[in-house]
Design an enzyme around this catalytic site. Structure first.
Site, PDB file in Angstrom:
ATOM      1  N   GLU A 168      14.258   5.142   4.987  1.00 44.65           N
ATOM      2  CA  GLU A 168      12.922   4.790   4.494  1.00 44.65           C
ATOM      3  C   GLU A 168      11.843   5.496   5.318  1.00 44.65           C
ATOM      4  O   GLU A 168      10.888   6.064   4.788  1.00 44.65           O
ATOM      5  CB  GLU A 168      12.741   3.269   4.549  1.00 44.65           C
ATOM      6  CG  GLU A 168      11.563   2.764   3.760  1.00 44.65           C
ATOM      7  CD  GLU A 168      11.446   1.242   3.845  1.00 44.65           C
ATOM      8  OE1 GLU A 168      12.292   0.602   4.502  1.00 44.65           O
ATOM      9  OE2 GLU A 168      10.492   0.705   3.255  1.00 44.65           O
ATOM     10  N   GLY A 197       5.818  -5.196   2.878  1.00 45.78           N
ATOM     11  CA  GLY A 197       5.701  -6.637   2.990  1.00 45.78           C
ATOM     12  C   GLY A 197       6.740  -7.203   3.953  1.00 45.78           C
ATOM     13  O   GLY A 197       6.514  -8.206   4.626  1.00 45.78           O
ATOM     14  N   ALA A 198       7.928  -6.555   4.011  1.00 44.80           N
ATOM     15  CA  ALA A 198       9.009  -7.106   4.826  1.00 44.80           C
ATOM     16  C   ALA A 198       9.441  -6.204   5.974  1.00 44.80           C
ATOM     17  O   ALA A 198      10.153  -6.637   6.868  1.00 44.80           O
ATOM     18  CB  ALA A 198      10.210  -7.425   3.935  1.00 44.80           C
ATOM     19  N   THR A 200       8.273  -2.377   8.424  1.00 45.05           N
ATOM     20  CA  THR A 200       7.290  -1.324   8.673  1.00 45.05           C
ATOM     21  C   THR A 200       7.983  -0.177   9.397  1.00 45.05           C
ATOM     22  O   THR A 200       8.905  -0.406  10.185  1.00 45.05           O
ATOM     23  CB  THR A 200       6.083  -1.884   9.459  1.00 45.05           C
ATOM     24  OG1 THR A 200       5.043  -0.907   9.475  1.00 45.05           O
ATOM     25  CG2 THR A 200       6.436  -2.240  10.899  1.00 45.05           C
ATOM     26  N   GLN A 201       7.558   1.053   9.090  1.00 41.82           N
ATOM     27  CA  GLN A 201       8.206   2.233   9.656  1.00 41.82           C
ATOM     28  C   GLN A 201       7.217   3.120  10.406  1.00 41.82           C
ATOM     29  O   GLN A 201       6.060   3.246   9.995  1.00 41.82           O
ATOM     30  CB  GLN A 201       8.843   3.102   8.559  1.00 41.82           C
ATOM     31  CG  GLN A 201      10.062   2.516   7.897  1.00 41.82           C
ATOM     32  CD  GLN A 201       9.745   1.343   6.990  1.00 41.82           C
ATOM     33  OE1 GLN A 201      10.231   0.224   7.176  1.00 41.82           O
ATOM     34  NE2 GLN A 201       8.884   1.566   6.026  1.00 41.82           N
TER      35      GLN A 201
HETATM   36  O1  LIG Z   1      -3.824  -4.440  -3.550  1.00 36.93           O
HETATM   37  C1  LIG Z   1      -3.193  -4.840  -2.565  1.00 36.93           C
HETATM   38  N1  LIG Z   1      -3.828  -5.457  -1.537  1.00 36.93           N
HETATM   39  C2  LIG Z   1      -3.188  -5.891  -0.429  1.00 36.93           C
HETATM   40  N2  LIG Z   1      -1.873  -5.730  -0.256  1.00 36.93           N
HETATM   41  C3  LIG Z   1      -1.196  -5.140  -1.244  1.00 36.93           C
HETATM   42  C4  LIG Z   1      -1.794  -4.652  -2.426  1.00 36.93           C
HETATM   43  N3  LIG Z   1      -0.830  -4.104  -3.200  1.00 36.93           N
HETATM   44  C5  LIG Z   1       0.316  -4.227  -2.523  1.00 36.93           C
HETATM   45  N4  LIG Z   1       0.106  -4.868  -1.352  1.00 36.93           N
HETATM   46  C6  LIG Z   1       1.065  -5.215  -0.295  1.00 36.93           C
HETATM   47  O2  LIG Z   1       1.750  -4.062   0.116  1.00 36.93           O
HETATM   48  C7  LIG Z   1       3.028  -4.449   0.596  1.00 36.93           C
HETATM   49  C8  LIG Z   1       4.041  -3.601  -0.125  1.00 36.93           C
HETATM   50  O3  LIG Z   1       5.275  -3.864   0.406  1.00 36.93           O
HETATM   51  P1  LIG Z   1       6.626  -3.532  -0.374  1.00 36.93           P
HETATM   52  O4  LIG Z   1       6.736  -4.381  -1.591  1.00 36.93           O
HETATM   53  O5  LIG Z   1       6.719  -2.080  -0.563  1.00 36.93           O
HETATM   54  O6  LIG Z   1       7.669  -4.079   0.668  1.00 36.93           O
HETATM   55  P2  LIG Z   1       8.756  -3.362   1.606  1.00 36.93           P
HETATM   56  O7  LIG Z   1       8.339  -1.943   1.761  1.00 36.93           O
HETATM   57  O8  LIG Z   1       8.696  -4.103   2.910  1.00 36.93           O
HETATM   58  O9  LIG Z   1      10.052  -3.549   0.912  1.00 36.93           O
HETATM   59  C9  LIG Z   1       3.170  -5.941   0.312  1.00 36.93           C
HETATM   60  O10 LIG Z   1       2.839  -6.652   1.477  1.00 36.93           O
HETATM   61  C10 LIG Z   1       2.111  -6.190  -0.753  1.00 36.93           C
HETATM   62  O11 LIG Z   1       1.622  -7.509  -0.699  1.00 36.93           O
HETATM   63 CA   LIG Z   2       7.509  -0.223   0.619  1.00 35.51          CA
END
Ligand SMILES: O=c1[nH]cnc2c1ncn2[C@@H]1O[C@H](COP(=O)(O)OP(=O)(O)O)[C@@H](O)[C@H]1O
Ligand SMILES: [Ca+2]
Length: 491
Positions: A168, A197-198, A200-201
């Site tokens: 990732e 959301g879960a 960070t890299q």
């Molecule tokens: O418009 C926005 N405002 C604030 N945060 C957002 C918005 N759209 C997406 N996010 C956030 O971006 C992050 C995207 O993380 P993702 O779903 O890619 O998780 P992961 O990469 O940890 O699997 C989530 O925390 C989501 O809430």
């Molecule tokens: Ca992501």
């Protein structure tokens, strides 16, 4: 008496006509035979199954150049309605179903005759990593459902899998540097910061890191004839949604039933459920015994105090390497510019803080004022923003600044080398493009051969040669020219 040279008029005229015909013919042949093939595009589709939601990206590139220099660009993206696939653990079929609308859109966007040869990939990140840790058979069922749904479409389905944290991080770095055209030119590379959301890299090239100190953080690439030794690390549970859970979990331990939270605005008050809060491997071991089922979550909006709360989710106590970021993880000296994307961008863009020429101290002052603003006022100022996002920007902004400065050791000075970005040259920054470039072998290890002469250059050269040939023919016939004006022929 003057007499006309018999060669004069007819011969010159014939040669001229033949010469002109030859030039026209040569140029026509050059234009027609070497005309570039009408542009045909190839396509690739990647689904980013993130912890919070899934997004579909369509990429295209010129068909005749796919092996070396062709630019791959994003032509379309589609945000899947609803939550991430890992949230459908108890009803997996819905995970598959959720993808249908975006997949139908992709069917329309990719030309019909290219459908069967268009590769389709699904990569899942930290949400599925956590589900797989927690309940691997539930995660298998989600993948089965997703696979069944994707195979119904006419594309060339290439599989769905969980990316490792290293993948990732590394593919995010490839994307950023590919889109910036830094790889073909062997330029200094840009580091990549991805906040999900879960997890960070952080990924960057550091001159004083050869990969030997902590091999699990090392990824090596040979791209376009250059070797890269990349440092990368993915912190599971340090995406902003999981860190919020950890911060809350920590605060509930001071006394169950109510939390007065400095990371939320004054006047904010919600009743929340403990079982929802602790439903994640990132916090499940901290669940207090015999706690009530609900708690009152109230805000008091204080940036400094919030920063103290956030700092407590990092462990700085031990480091067995020469230097560490946090939680005992090795990190070499930061180097070069950085691109920060995904939630880094969403949050800093909302807070009007993407301009990193603003000194870090002023950024913190702005955030201090923002966090202290009453919740009612914030809601009035942003009537169109989803309330769950809106409530969390003070927390998320504080987490981002704390992660960068305390976690990764960015200083007031190096902070200004970070650019908060969403897109580069029209394509979203994220791991998906790098993932596809890798799986389709679109980035060669060696620099491509010097490009063939462009079409326009070829036509010009043929025209010039034809013209020179013509002049040469005319000149070679010079002895036959009449010398009428100076030496009249006397017979
Ligand atoms: O418009 C926005 N405002 C604030 N945060 C957002 C918005 N759209 C997406 N996010 C956030 O971006 C992050 C995207 O993380 P993702 O779903 O890619 O998780 P992961 O990469 O940890 O699997 C989530 O925390 C989501 O809430
Ligand atoms: Ca992501």
């Amino acid at each position: 008496m003057k007499e006309k040279n018999p060669w004069h008029t007819p011969v010159t005229i014939i040669i001229t006509v033949i010469g002109v015909i030859a030039i026209v013919a040569l140029v026509t042949v050059a234009v027609l035979q070497n005309r570039p093939v009408p542009q045909k595009y190839k396509y690739g589709i990647v689904l980013d199954a993130g912890s919070s939601h899934t997004a579909l990206y369509i990429y295209q590139w010129r068909a005749e150049k796919d092996n070396n220099t062709g630019r791959v660009e994003q032509t379309h993206s589609c945000k899947v309605k609803g939550k991430g696939i890992s949230s459908y653990a108890s009803e997996p079929w819905r995970a598959g179903e959720s993808l249908t609308l975006c997949m139908q859109e992709a069917e329309k966007r990719v030309p019909h005759k290219r459908h069967h040869e268009t590769p389709l990939y699904l990569g899942a990140t930290a949400g599925m990593r956590l589900l797989n840790m927690e309940n691997s058979s539930a995660s298998d069922r989600v993948f089965q459902a997703v696979e069944r749904a994707l195979q119904k479409f006419p594309f060339s389905y290439q599989g769905a899998r969980i990316l490792s944290g290293q993948e990732e991080g590394a593919f995010g770095w490839v994307t950023v540097n590919y889109l910036d055209d830094r790889l073909t030119q062997g330029l200094e590379t840009t580091g990549a910061l991805d906040l999900g959301g879960a997890s960070t890299q952080i990924s960057f090239v550091s001159d004083n890191y050869d990969g030997s100190e902590s091999p699990s953080n090392s990824v090596t690439f040979r791209l376009y004839g250059n070797d890269y030794n990349l440092y990368t690390h993915s912190f599971l549970c340090y995406g902003k949604d999981q860190v919020l859970r950890m911060a809350l979990a920590q605060q509930t331990q001071s006394g169950p039933g109510a939390i007065l939270d400095p990371c939320f605005h004054p006047g904010y008050m919600e009743t929340k459920n403990y079982s929802v809060l602790y439903d994640s491997p990132c916090v499940s071991d901290r669940k207090p015994q015999g706690a009530p089922s609900i708690f009152n979550h109230t805000g008091n909006g204080n940036f400094r105090q919030c920063q103290e709360v956030v700092k407590r989710v990092f462990n700085f106590s031990s480091c067995k390497y020469s230097r560490c970021s946090f939680n005992g993880v090795f990190q070499p000296l930061l180097q070069g510019p950085f691109g920060a994307f995904s939630a880094y961008y969403f949050v800093m863009n909302f807070l009007n803080l993407t301009d990193t020429s603003i000194p870090l101290e002023s950024v913190m002052e702005k955030l201090t004022r923002y966090c202290a603003t009453p919740w009612e006022k914030i809601k009035l100022q942003h009537p169109n923003v989803k309330l769950n996002y809106l409530a969390e920007y003070c927390f998320s902004g504080t987490y981002i600044l704390t992660l960068l400065t305390e976690g990764y050791n960015f200083t007031s000075e190096s902070y200004s080398s970070i650019k908060f970005i969403k897109k580069i040259n029209g394509s979203d920054a994220g791991w998906t493009l790098g993932y596809m470039l890798n799986l389709t072998n679109m980035i060669p290890a060696e620099a491509p051969d010097s490009p063939p002469l462009p079409h326009a250059g070829y036509v010009s050269i043929v025209t010039i040669i034809a013209f020179l040939l013509f002049v040469l023919v005319i000149l070679s016939l010079r002895p036959l020219w009449p010398r009428c004006s100076k030496q009249p022929h006397i017979i």
